[in-house]
Motif scaffolding. Structure first.
Motif, mmCIF file in Angstrom:
data_model
loop_
_atom_site.group_PDB
_atom_site.id
_atom_site.type_symbol
_atom_site.label_atom_id
_atom_site.label_comp_id
_atom_site.label_asym_id
_atom_site.label_seq_id
_atom_site.Cartn_x
_atom_site.Cartn_y
_atom_site.Cartn_z
ATOM 1 N N LEU A 80 4.184 -10.702 -4.342
ATOM 2 C CA LEU A 80 3.518 -9.972 -5.413
ATOM 3 C C LEU A 80 4.457 -9.712 -6.589
ATOM 4 O O LEU A 80 4.016 -9.614 -7.731
ATOM 5 C CB LEU A 80 2.990 -8.623 -4.885
ATOM 6 N N ARG A 81 5.745 -9.542 -6.288
ATOM 7 C CA ARG A 81 6.789 -9.306 -7.294
ATOM 8 C C ARG A 81 6.429 -8.148 -8.233
ATOM 9 O O ARG A 81 6.552 -8.241 -9.449
ATOM 10 C CB ARG A 81 7.095 -10.567 -8.091
ATOM 11 N N LEU A 82 5.977 -7.063 -7.636
ATOM 12 C CA LEU A 82 5.644 -5.862 -8.401
ATOM 13 C C LEU A 82 6.849 -4.936 -8.385
ATOM 14 O O LEU A 82 7.274 -4.482 -7.332
ATOM 15 C CB LEU A 82 4.414 -5.175 -7.798
ATOM 16 N N THR A 83 7.397 -4.673 -9.563
ATOM 17 C CA THR A 83 8.667 -3.940 -9.654
ATOM 18 C C THR A 83 8.496 -2.441 -9.805
ATOM 19 O O THR A 83 9.477 -1.724 -9.940
ATOM 20 C CB THR A 83 9.480 -4.465 -10.847
ATOM 21 N N GLY A 84 7.276 -1.942 -9.821
ATOM 22 C CA GLY A 84 7.057 -0.512 -10.004
ATOM 23 C C GLY A 84 7.715 0.322 -8.921
ATOM 24 O O GLY A 84 7.704 -0.036 -7.736
ATOM 25 N N ARG A 85 8.254 1.440 -9.338
ATOM 26 C CA ARG A 85 8.958 2.325 -8.392
ATOM 27 C C ARG A 85 8.000 2.999 -7.418
ATOM 28 O O ARG A 85 8.314 3.175 -6.250
ATOM 29 C CB ARG A 85 9.737 3.374 -9.184
ATOM 30 N N TYR A 86 6.806 3.369 -7.907
ATOM 31 C CA TYR A 86 5.878 4.145 -7.094
ATOM 32 C C TYR A 86 4.725 3.248 -6.627
ATOM 33 O O TYR A 86 4.139 2.500 -7.420
ATOM 34 C CB TYR A 86 5.320 5.333 -7.877
ATOM 35 N N PHE A 87 4.397 3.350 -5.348
ATOM 36 C CA PHE A 87 3.262 2.634 -4.760
ATOM 37 C C PHE A 87 2.147 3.644 -4.500
ATOM 38 O O PHE A 87 2.368 4.695 -3.893
ATOM 39 C CB PHE A 87 3.674 1.957 -3.456
ATOM 40 N N TYR A 88 0.939 3.332 -4.987
ATOM 41 C CA TYR A 88 -0.209 4.211 -4.861
ATOM 42 C C TYR A 88 -1.265 3.538 -3.988
ATOM 43 O O TYR A 88 -1.625 2.373 -4.236
ATOM 44 C CB TYR A 88 -0.821 4.525 -6.232
ATOM 45 N N LEU A 89 -1.759 4.262 -2.997
ATOM 46 C CA LEU A 89 -2.821 3.769 -2.117
ATOM 47 C C LEU A 89 -3.955 4.776 -2.131
ATOM 48 O O LEU A 89 -3.767 5.960 -1.818
ATOM 49 C CB LEU A 89 -2.287 3.577 -0.692
ATOM 50 N N LEU A 90 -5.155 4.311 -2.486
ATOM 51 C CA LEU A 90 -6.349 5.141 -2.514
ATOM 52 C C LEU A 90 -7.189 4.766 -1.300
ATOM 53 O O LEU A 90 -7.817 3.700 -1.274
ATOM 54 C CB LEU A 90 -7.132 4.912 -3.808
ATOM 55 N N PHE A 91 -7.203 5.615 -0.274
ATOM 56 C CA PHE A 91 -7.822 5.229 0.991
ATOM 57 C C PHE A 91 -8.376 6.463 1.710
ATOM 58 O O PHE A 91 -8.063 7.612 1.356
ATOM 59 C CB PHE A 91 -6.821 4.502 1.871
ATOM 60 N N ARG A 92 -9.169 6.196 2.724
ATOM 61 C CA ARG A 92 -9.699 7.241 3.598
ATOM 62 C C ARG A 92 -9.654 6.716 5.029
ATOM 63 O O ARG A 92 -10.352 5.756 5.373
ATOM 64 C CB ARG A 92 -11.141 7.593 3.231
ATOM 65 N N PRO A 93 -8.818 7.306 5.900
ATOM 66 C CA PRO A 93 -8.791 6.883 7.307
ATOM 67 C C PRO A 93 -10.158 7.099 7.966
ATOM 68 O O PRO A 93 -10.869 8.055 7.661
ATOM 69 C CB PRO A 93 -7.718 7.778 7.922
ATOM 70 N N THR A 94 -10.506 6.203 8.857
ATOM 71 C CA THR A 94 -11.776 6.312 9.569
ATOM 72 C C THR A 94 -11.688 7.414 10.619
ATOM 73 O O THR A 94 -10.735 7.430 11.420
ATOM 74 C CB THR A 94 -12.137 4.984 10.244
ATOM 75 N N PRO A 95 -12.639 8.367 10.634
ATOM 76 C CA PRO A 95 -12.582 9.463 11.627
ATOM 77 C C PRO A 95 -12.573 8.926 13.054
ATOM 78 O O PRO A 95 -13.301 8.000 13.401
ATOM 79 C CB PRO A 95 -13.861 10.263 11.339
ATOM 80 N N GLY A 96 -11.699 9.545 13.880
ATOM 81 C CA GLY A 96 -11.618 9.195 15.286
ATOM 82 C C GLY A 96 -10.887 7.908 15.577
ATOM 83 O O GLY A 96 -10.871 7.453 16.728
ATOM 84 N N LYS A 97 -10.260 7.286 14.567
ATOM 85 C CA LYS A 97 -9.600 6.000 14.758
ATOM 86 C C LYS A 97 -8.150 6.059 14.298
ATOM 87 O O LYS A 97 -7.700 7.010 13.667
ATOM 88 C CB LYS A 97 -10.344 4.903 13.981
ATOM 89 N N TYR A 98 -7.440 4.961 14.632
ATOM 90 C CA TYR A 98 -6.069 4.799 14.165
ATOM 91 C C TYR A 98 -6.041 3.806 13.009
ATOM 92 O O TYR A 98 -6.892 2.919 12.911
ATOM 93 C CB TYR A 98 -5.164 4.293 15.295
ATOM 94 N N PHE A 99 -5.031 3.947 12.143
ATOM 95 C CA PHE A 99 -4.844 2.992 11.060
ATOM 96 C C PHE A 99 -3.349 2.690 10.925
ATOM 97 O O PHE A 99 -2.487 3.411 11.450
ATOM 98 C CB PHE A 99 -5.388 3.524 9.738
ATOM 99 N N MET A 100 -3.039 1.644 10.153
ATOM 100 C CA MET A 100 -1.638 1.261 9.958
ATOM 101 C C MET A 100 -1.511 0.526 8.626
ATOM 102 O O MET A 100 -2.405 -0.224 8.234
ATOM 103 C CB MET A 100 -1.163 0.373 11.101
ATOM 104 N N VAL A 101 -0.404 0.771 7.924
ATOM 105 C CA VAL A 101 -0.111 0.110 6.650
ATOM 106 C C VAL A 101 1.311 -0.429 6.712
ATOM 107 O O VAL A 101 2.235 0.285 7.149
ATOM 108 C CB VAL A 101 -0.268 1.073 5.460
ATOM 109 N N HIS A 102 1.479 -1.690 6.296
ATOM 110 C CA HIS A 102 2.809 -2.311 6.228
ATOM 111 C C HIS A 102 3.088 -2.716 4.791
ATOM 112 O O HIS A 102 2.274 -3.403 4.158
ATOM 113 C CB HIS A 102 2.892 -3.560 7.121
ATOM 114 N N LEU A 103 4.259 -2.300 4.280
ATOM 115 C CA LEU A 103 4.729 -2.703 2.957
ATOM 116 C C LEU A 103 6.017 -3.502 3.136
ATOM 117 O O LEU A 103 6.991 -2.989 3.693
ATOM 118 C CB LEU A 103 4.999 -1.491 2.059
ATOM 119 N N ASP A 104 6.030 -4.738 2.691
ATOM 120 C CA ASP A 104 7.247 -5.544 2.709
ATOM 121 C C ASP A 104 7.875 -5.466 1.325
ATOM 122 O O ASP A 104 7.282 -5.909 0.329
ATOM 123 C CB ASP A 104 6.945 -6.991 3.073
ATOM 124 N N VAL A 105 9.087 -4.896 1.262
ATOM 125 C CA VAL A 105 9.749 -4.621 -0.003
ATOM 126 C C VAL A 105 11.053 -5.413 -0.061
ATOM 127 O O VAL A 105 11.882 -5.325 0.852
ATOM 128 C CB VAL A 105 10.035 -3.117 -0.176
#
Length: 1573
Positions: free
Chosen positions: A60-85
């Motif tokens: 992606l080659r995005l050089t911004g210092r801050y990463f913003y994620l707009l999300f809502r976890p699903t109730p009663g479930k697990y979630f996971m996010v991976h960022l390769d920097v």
């Protein structure tokens, strides 16, 4: 560069070409957000995901210092996010967070954070969330890596996702008005925002999570929701010792921890022997120290973020375990030999108090509290940790019993013994479980047991020693220990029996094969026989002995006390050695005696101590019931003074350890430090101790004193000997864009220049102020996350030290607003109270929880080789060196020093020095000058130069721009000149007469008269005729700065408003005589006449709104004032602006962004609404439209037709536009359709609401203009500024053609290339980081970047033929660079050590001087020396032609900054050069290179600060600090003085034809026509 990057839009995620999806991924219309979102579902998160980009080889080659994620976890479930920097070191680091993770884990390439907002499956109440992650900070803190760019993102089930984006800005999702372009925080972009229904609050609907969070009570090892309303100020700690934020400071690291004075912190119960017995290991707050007892050499184990609560060695002293206190206990395992951390364990919730290793190191036991405050015992398997293996939990158990100490048995790793309040227990690990059984204590069950030691088994309580039979789980024997009783004969001591006398409270016990050691509350270390029948040895301490430890060879006994002392007893010699003493509370301040290498410290424990820096030994201890605050050594004598909380100052003699003097207690100790004080100096220092010990400072030459006072917002500069106040600086008004008042915390002079005063403020800024003028030179924001607690400057002014909270930072002293030249060091566990360089500049001292001594590793002198690299100091050849490397022992002197004066000038004796005292208006810049009254101003018809144009607009004023739409003209101020510009023709008229910067303007309603006010004290108001440009009248009444001017609607009255001495003055416009005046109770910010009633007006200020009626009785006029407080809905805010709406409504703006609507007749506020987030400085009303402008850069147009005195009415924004600075002035037509707006950035904008357009009419520099130079064809001229910009202007239209901007660097000089063709025209500019940048005008791009220096470039020029570029650095080195390859061809060191102030190159055949060459150049240095060189660059020849040394006065002045040394060739005869500088007399010297002597002198009335020679005539232009531009005809000696600038001149340049002349003072640029004398 875009302010943000929409990632989904960037990769076109809906097309799935550059992105991939797997599992159950679908689009879904969310009812809350009312827009499509992605839904990722699946039982296994890793099997359902969205991956961006699709190809793992792409990025992606995005050089911004801050990463913003707009999300809502699903109730009663697990979630996971991976960022390769990707990081700059060439690796890719994966950052993962999930509610599946239970604890933080890290490797060299992977960081795993638990999402603590949702521990386990997400609850049904989970909301849409905006997650903000600081990638740069996260990588720097945890892995010491430097963020490069975001490579890929993987979103795994289960969640709803709206979008992701990156940005360099820290954006606030709760703000919904578009994206701010300012650096720092701003509102989130609209397409990324969450919808908020009317009447609702964003924070009530959504969650905002920022990582790292500044308010969390946990360390940065988890992601959690930020507390929006924290009840306590929680100190956030980082889990590294030091990390480099940037790599600009060399060497890296520039600081190295050398020694630490201190012991303990959370506990003094843990100190260990190594197996060899040559070193001891002990905690010092958050650092583990290993000290060799023979040499006191220390090494450190660093990594804990809070105070260390427990230590343990294995049997071979190869493994060290440590635990920290606080809310999140961490256990670290260390390799003792390497000093590296092998593993980090997080099991206990908090308060881990005890650790014990098995003898072989395979098992580790720990005792602490879990999150429910229940005691938990854990046993870990550490067998393979030395080989890189993991640490696993063998067993753990919860218990209700209290445990003070727990130890693993030496004979069985699975067995343990613990003791505590009312219990002794035996423990055993079997089959993965941990079980315990109590020891039957019988009648002793109510005792508190404090320590355990193994022989067969020994435990002690507060007054007894118990022998326990381990296999039978029973008490075998009890020994009651009794103290020795002093007999009448001093030479004989008889011991009591164990059955009589009072018992001894025992804190610690240690057993060897031959004796037993105890430490007790009575302060004694005692060695007993194993049967406790007698005492072998005892040593008395100052405090209770909290820990004893016998060495492995039984020859030494270590003892620690509760008062912070650590020492050991040598059993064979019976000698006692103290290893370390320490303060028992925070160290508040220190001072160093550089001659004797002593360090004095003042502490909150009530003591003042003197230490030997080399041995770390405490030499003296001065105790007092009065707590000390600050301490200072005498510069030469062996005495120091100390200030106390009672206000007393005591002076101590170190050699005799006696009190020499104590004064009477006064209200403030800082006043006593200036003793004696005249009566008039009372109440001059701001109250409170939070600013100590840097609340006052003395300059290096002892001539100036600076302190915070009389209020927290004022810094006063005084004469250090007489205490006469010279200058007041109000720091609260230096940032006109800040919505909150800033206060001063610390002050510090620069040692190398008394002109620089550094101030640390409550807004986390450092300000550089001029001590002469009070001007803000530069500032740095966001210095620390917490307010700066101390600051210091190195003697050579190359480095700046700051401390904030627990961190110490080293800065490049020439740091700019957004500079990257800083390195942070962390080691303190409590706030750092003071930091400073050692007197020899080889070290740094910081104090807080303990005393840290650092090695300062910077090269003391920077030198350049021919290739531009640093060389060793030993490699330098003694004496000065020529460019051909032939040493020259002495510099040549002029052959004659004749003092021939052929000037027609009469010498004028300069008046005495004096200083002005100032009270600053919020937006008025004030200066202090030494004014000479002998100004030879010529009649207008005889002026040798005529003002042609003014470049720029003064953004420091308030209401200093007016516009008449009917007449088609507008007027604005620039410095002390009023510029009247006719829009139809573009011509300018200049109204000249003010001698200080103009603060405000006002037009009469017929646009025939303009009024201008200037001056910080005893302001002058000039009344001008617009048509003729003549001054009609001058009025003077106010003692302070005039803030506002206004004409009545019928032009019969004229109003002036004093800000600093609050008051109104009403004048008659017919005679401009004062009709009436009234004093106000608080500062007045704005005033206006009623548009319909000539006898009514209003004004606003700090205390509310004022309604004023004008009563006229015959020849007498009165002002009746009625004050009404601001409405409570506005909060603690001031009213800052006002305007009338029709005849019955008054609108006012507040400092917090509210607009209030008032009923004029009832004099009450009936409506208020939030119009902006910052201070409203501009309000205008026309028809049913209201215009608001604020310091947030927003200009808004409101529809206010519904406002007619009715409550509950709503107003709406019709249009809005963002400009480049805070609004300070505005003028619109009657319908508010179009108008002109002035900003604090120094620009004037034409605004047209009908097409929503903005056109920049006038542009100027906001920061100091460093230089201005004409191009060879005079079609353009270029300016450079301290803000890093180089601007090119058209000479004919004065419009900006192109701007080159370099971030984080100041541009100090520039020059044009000799080629005058449009395609070949280039500009070379020198910057504060030592670089040269070459810009090409045709392509409007930077063509080349050179690095010939490592210090600021002070002068630059092309050679006459354009073959080379010559540049000079602040260190006096002269570099010759190639403009084609960029290589440094030659370095000339003859001026080394003295800043070169000017360089000039000319074409000249040098054969007549006996040297070869077709060009000459000169260089003038600050040491009053000028070198002249003959060059032939085609043959690479450069030889010294002459060396001039000009004499200095016998007694050098120390009360002012020395003027620069200036030199230039005479254009008509290059064998003559002109020199001026600080010397015996104020004069110009004409030196003949042919005759080798001074042939002529011209006297001056002021010291010259700039010099330029006209190419076509014998005219010279000389500028001075006194703001005088002097035009001199060198042939006849005639001269004229021009006083048009409001500040000291620092640059002037004739055009190549000599027809034009530029003069520069700060950011004021004036262009003159030159008819000649």
């Amino acid at each position: 560069m875009h302010p943000y990057v929409n990632i989904f839009k960037h990769v076109k995620v809906e097309e799935w070409r550059r992105s991939a999806k797997a599992g159950d991924v679908s689009s879904y219309l969310d009812k809350t957000l009312k827009c499509p979102v992605f839904r990722i579902k699946g039982p296994v998160p890793a099997n359902s995901y969205i991956l961006l980009p699709k190809n793992p080889e792409h990025s992606l080659r995005l050089t911004g210092r801050y990463f913003y994620l707009l999300f809502r976890p699903t109730p009663g479930k697990y979630f996971m996010v991976h960022l390769d920097v990707a990081v700059e070191e060439g690796q890719v680091v994966r950052i993962s967070f999930s509610n599946m993770f239970k604890e933080f884990k890290s490797t060299a390439t992977w960081l795993q954070f638990p999402f603590l907002c949702l521990v386990g499956p997400a609850p049904p109440s989970v909301r849409w969330t905006c997650l903000v992650m600081d990638l740069r900070f996260t990588l720097s803190v945890y892995l010491n890596r430097h963020h490069s760019h975001l490579k890929s993102v993987k979103l795994c089930a289960n969640m709803l996702v709206k979008n992701m984006f990156t940005s360099e800005l820290l954006l606030d999702p709760a703000k919904q008005r578009g994206l701010s372009s300012s650096q720092g925080t701003g509102p989130i972009p609209r397409e990324m925002s969450f919808p908020v229904p009317k009447g609702s609050c964003w924070n009530d609907l959504y969650d905002h999570i920022k990582f790292p969070s500044e308010g969390t009570k946990l360390p940065f090892d988890s992601i959690q929701k930020q507390d929006l309303n924290p009840k306590n100020d929680v100190n956030v700690k980082k889990n590294v010792f030091c990390f480099s934020l940037h790599q600009n400071l060399l060497p890296d690291p520039i600081l190295r921890l050398s020694r630490v004075i201190g012991f303990g912190g959370a506990t003094t119960r843990h100190a260990l022997w190594t197996k060899s017995g040559d070193a001891v290991v002990y905690p010092c707050h958050a650092i583990i120290v290993s000290m060799k007892i023979a040499t006191n050499e220390q090494r450190f184990f660093v990594g804990h973020t809070d105070k260390i609560s427990a230590l343990a060695f294995n049997g071979g002293s190869t493994l060290l375990a440590s635990a920290q206190s606080g809310s999140s206990s961490v256990v670290r395992l260390w390799s003792y030999s390497r000093g590296s951390c092998l593993s980090t364990i997080r099991t206990h919730g908090r308060s881990l108090c005890c650790l014990s290793f098995s003898h072989g190191g395979g098992f580790l036991c720990g005792v602490g509290k879990d999150r429910h405050n229940k005691t938990m015992v854990v046993v870990w398997n550490t067998l393979n940790v030395s080989k890189g293996g993991e640490v696993t939990i063998l067993a753990k158990a919860h218990t209700d019993v209290d445990i003070t100490t727990m130890k693993i048995a030496f004979f069985d790793d699975t067995r343990m013994v613990s003791c505590g309040r009312e219990n002794i227990r035996l423990w055993r690990v079997r089959n993965g479980t941990l079980r315990s059984c109590p020891v039957h204590l019988g009648e002793y069950h109510s005792l508190d047991f404090t320590d355990v030691a193994f022989e067969e088994g020994i435990s002690s309580d507060h007054m007894n020693t118990f022998l326990i039979y381990y296999s039978r789980v029973a008490v075998k024997n009890v020994r009651r220990l009794l103290p020795a009783q002093q007999q009448q004969h001093a030479d004989r001591r008889e011991k009591q029996t164990f059955n009589t006398g009072p018992g001894i409270a025992i804190n610690s016990i240690s057993v060897s094969s031959s004796f037993c050691a105890t430490g007790s509350e009575d302060g004694f270390l005692r060695l007993w026989t194993l049967d406790f029948s007698s005492v072998i040895l005892e040593a008395e301490h100052e405090g209770a002995v909290s820990e004893v430890s016998v060495s492995f060879d039984s020859l030494q006994v270590l003892a620690a006390t509760s008062t912070g002392n650590l020492g050991f007893l040598d059993v064979s010699s019976r000698g006692y050695s103290t290893l370390m003493r320490s303060h028992t509370d925070a160290v508040l301040g220190f001072s160093m005696d550089g001659i004797r290498r002593h360090l004095a410290t003042a502490s909150a424990d009530g003591t003042v101590r003197v230490w030997n820096i080399d041995s770390l030994h405490q030499l003296y201890d001065f105790a007092s019931e009065d707590n000390p605050c600050a301490v200072a050594f005498h510069p030469h004598e062996q005495t120091f003074s100390c200030g106390f909380t009672s206000g007393t100052v005591r002076v101590f003699d170190v050699s005799s350890a006696k009190l020499l003097f104590a004064n009477e207690a006064v209200p403030s100790v800082r006043r006593c430090l200036k003793n004696p004080i005249p009566n008039s100096a009372g109440n001059v220092v701001a109250r409170g101790t939070e600013r100590a010990p840097d609340a006052l400072a003395v300059s290096a030459d002892s001539s100036r004193l600076a302190f915070v006072g009389p209020s927290p917002y004022i810094v006063t500069i005084a004469d250090a000997r007489s205490l006469d106040e010279l200058l007041h600086v109000d720091v609260s008004i230096l940032d006109v864009e800040s919505p909150q008042l800033d206060s001063a915390l610390k002050v510090c002079f620069s040692p190398a220049s008394t002109q620089h005063l550094l101030i640390a403020t409550s807004a986390n800024k450092i300000l550089w102020l001029s001590t002469e003028t009070g001007r803000l030179l530069r500032q740095v924001s966001d210095v620390h996350k917490h307010p700066c607690s101390s600051l210091a400057v190195s003697e050579d002014s190359r480095f700046l030290l700051t401390s904030g909270h627990n961190a110490v930072k080293v800065w490049d002293y020439n740091v700019t607003r957004h500079s990257s030249s800083q390195v942070m060091f962390i080691g303190h566990s409590q706030p750092v109270r003071q930091v400073s360089f050692t007197p020899d500049q080889l070290g740094v001292v910081s104090v807080g929880d303990a005393i840290f001594l650092w090695d300062f590793l910077a090269d003391p002198v920077e030198r350049l080789t021919d290739s531009g690299s640093l060389v060793n100091a030993d490699a330098e050849v003694n004496g000065a060196q020529l460019s051909n490397e032939i040493p020259r022992q002495t510099a040549p002197l002029p052959s004659s020093q004749h003092r021939l004066d052929v000037s027609a000038l009469d010498r004028v004796i300069q008046g005495g020095m004096f200083a002005l005292h100032f009270s600053f208006a919020p937006t008025l810049r004030c200066y202090s000058h030494t004014m000479n009254r002998s100004i030879a101003a010529p009649p207008p018809q005889d002026e040798g130069i005529k003002l042609k144009a003014v470049i720029g607009y003064n953004g420091n004023g308030r209401g200093n721009m007016v516009w008449s739409p009917d007449q088609g003209l507008f007027a604005y101020s620039s410095g002390c000149v009023v510029v009247v510009e006719y829009l139809h023709t573009g011509t300018q008229r200049h109204l000249q007469g003010h001698s200080e910067e103009i603060s405000c303007l006002a037009f009469s309603n017929d646009a025939q008269t303009v009024a201008s006010a200037a001056g910080s004290s005893r302001s002058l108001v000039y009344i001008w005729d617009v048509q003729t440009g003549s001054r009609r009248s001058t009025v003077s009444y106010h003692r302070g700065a005039v803030q506002s001017l206004a004409f009545s609607r019928d032009d019969l009255f004229f109003l002036s408003v004093d800000f600093s001495d609050p008051g109104l003055a009403l004048w008659s416009t017919e005679s401009f005589q004062l009709l009436s005046s009234v004093n106000m109770c608080g500062a007045i910010h704005d005033a206006a006449f009623s548009p319909t009633a000539a006898s009514q007006m209003a004004c606003v200020g700090t205390h509310g709104a004022y309604f004023v009626l004008i009563h006229t009785h015959a020849s007498h006029t009165d002002l009746k004032v009625q004050r009404v407080s601001a409405p409570s809905e506005a909060g603690d805010a001031e009213l800052t602006a006002l305007c009338y709406h029709m005849d019955s409504i008054l609108f006012t703006g507040t400092s917090r962004g509210h607009v209030c609507a008032w009923d004029v007749k009832k004099q009450c506020c009936f409506m208020i609404w939030k119009a902006d987030d910052g201070e409203i400085g501009v309000l205008l009303c026309g028809g049913n439209r209201l215009l608001t402008g604020s310091n947030t850069h927003w200009l808004r147009l409101w529809e206010v037709e519904a406002v007619h005195g009715m409550t509950g009415t709503k107003v709406v924004v019709e249009q809005e536009i963002m400009l480049d600075g805070a609004m300070v002035s505005a003028a619109f037509d009657n319908s508010v359709d179009m108008g002109i707006v002035g900003t604090a950035a120094g620009t004037l904008w034409y605004i047209n609401w009908s097409d929503n357009s903005s056109i920049r009419l006038v542009s100027g520099h906001r920061s100091k203009v460093s230089d201005v130079v004409f191009s060879g064809d005079e079609r353009h001229f270029a300016t450079c500024s301290e803000d890093g910009s180089v601007r090119v202007w058209s000479t004919s239209s004065y419009e900006l053609v192109v701007q080159f901007q370099v971030i984080n660097q100041a541009c100090g000089c520039l020059c044009w290339s000799p080629s005058s063709g449009a395609d070949a025209s280039r500009i070379a500019a020198g910057y504060s980081d030592g670089t040269l940048r070459v810009f090409r005008l045709a392509s409007t791009e930077m063509e080349m970047k050179l690095q010939p220096h490592y210090v600021a470039v002070t002068a630059v020029t092309y050679s006459a033929g354009g073959d080379v570029i010559l540049s000079a650095g602040a260190n006096g080195l002269l570099a010759v660079s190639s403009p084609t390859s960029g290589a440094t061809i030659r370095v000339i060191r003859d001026h080394k050590g003295a800043t070169i102030t000017s360089i000039q190159c000319v074409k000249e055949q040098c054969k007549k001087f006996g040297l070869e060459g077709d060009e000459m150049f000169l260089a003038a240095g600050a040491d009053r020396r000028v070198s002249v060189w003959a060059t032939d660059w085609s043959r690479e020849k450069c030889e010294l032609l002459d060396w001039l040394s000009f004499p200095a006065p016998a007694k050098m002045a120390v009360s002012f900054t020395l003027p620069p040394s200036l030199a230039a060739f005479c254009p008509a005869d290059h064998s003559l050069l002109v020199y001026t500088g600080y010397g015996v007399e104020k004069e110009l010297s004409f030196y003949s290179l042919a005759k080798k002597q001074i042939i002529k002198k011209v006297a001056l009335t002021h010291w010259a600060t700039c010099l330029s020679l006209s190419p076509r005539t014998h005219l010279l232009a000389v500028g001075s600090k006194e703001r005088v531009l002097k035009l001199i005809q060198s042939s006849s000696g005639r001269f004229q003085d021009f006083l048009r600038h409001s500040d000291s001149l620092h640059a002037c340049h004739f055009s190549p034809s000599g027809a034009l002349l530029f003069s520069v003072a700060f950011n004021e640029v004036l262009l003159w026509e030159v008819p000649g004398l």
